[in-house]
Design a protein around this motif. Structure first.
Motif: not given
Length: 270
Positions: A43, A45-49, A63-64, A67, A98-99
């Motif tokens: 959460l 580091q992700a770009d998309v969840v 989340r960051r 994101a 994307k991450r």
């Protein structure tokens, strides 16, 4: 101090979420208290969840900054994305560098279709990592004072899905009944009456203890105990709705024993 800084204090080396990678992660049974540190690292580091309907909003709020949230919930009887659409989207996002955190309730490999997604990602050459979560079928029962196993009661436990219980491709419920071992059901509320009847027809006593845990670990949690013969009608009368876990077998009786003893324990420590 950032979330990653806190994780480094706890974990030492925090797994790095690389660009173009997908993490298939479990969010646990509901309450964010049951997240794993690896899921929190995802959460952070992700770009998309890409998340399911059962992921708690408090978890998503971790989340960051920046994101993006993409809803990919699948709820029975309601409009939802197909599994093919979800998997295709994971591939698309990864190929955009994307991450991608694919966040599911419970554990991604326990009735979460994570295995299907992993196979597709591997076939498409997309790097991925599996982040296990605590499955609600075990944690939800434990927190409702129902142990999945207890000496003298069972030597095994069966995890099963209620999906397809009314089709020819459904499980052989008589075979499960013949094991004499407790059965923990996921996604079974809509077919619980048929499952219960099939288990009784397969040899289980109608008086076999049964329980339903609704919204496990969350403030709205409800627990209903009954018998196999009456569990479906009692659930309907109580207005219980998914998400829910159903337990069938002798392990259910432990709940009543513990609840009866707890006042003595609380009195002793007060």
């Amino acid at each position: 101090m950032t979330t990653l800084d806190l994780l480094r204090r706890l974990m030492g080396d925090v797994p790095v979420f690389e660009l173009g990678h997908v993490w298939l992660a479990g969010a646990g049974p509901g309450d964010p208290a049951h997240l794993t540190l690896d899921a929190v690292a995802g959460l952070a580091q992700a770009d998309v969840v890409v998340h399911d309907a059962l992921v708690d909003p408090r978890t998503l709020a971790m989340r960051r900054d920046g994101a993006v949230l993409e809803f990919a919930g699948k709820r029975g009887g309601k409009p939802s994305a197909t599994q093919a659409d979800i998997t295709r989207r994971l591939v698309e996002l990864a190929r955009q560098d994307k991450r991608v955190l694919r966040l599911k309730g419970g554990d991604p490999f326990v009735f979460g279709r994570g295995g299907e997604e992993a196979l597709t990602l591997a076939a498409q050459g997309i790097p991925f990592r599996v982040v296990p979560g605590i499955t609600s079928g075990l944690a939800g029962l434990a927190l409702a004072s129902i142990p999945a196993t207890i000496r003298g009661v069972n030597q095994a436990v069966i995890l099963a899905t209620g999906h397809g219980a009314d089709t020819e491709e459904g499980l052989d419920w008589a075979a499960l009944a013949a094991t004499g071992q407790p059965i923990i059901l996921y996604m079974a509320m809509k077919t619980l009456d048929r499952i219960a009847a099939a288990l009784v027809a397969g040899g289980l006593s109608p008086e076999t203890p049964a329980a339903i845990v609704v919204s496990a670990t969350l403030p709205g949690e409800r627990v209903l105990t009954s018998t196999l013969a009456d569990i479906a009608s009692d659930a309907e009368a109580a207005g219980l709705e998914p998400p829910a876990i159903v337990a069938i077998g002798g392990i259910v009786t432990v709940r009543e024993q513990l609840l009866a003893l707890m006042p003595r324990v609380l009195e002793a420590v007060s």
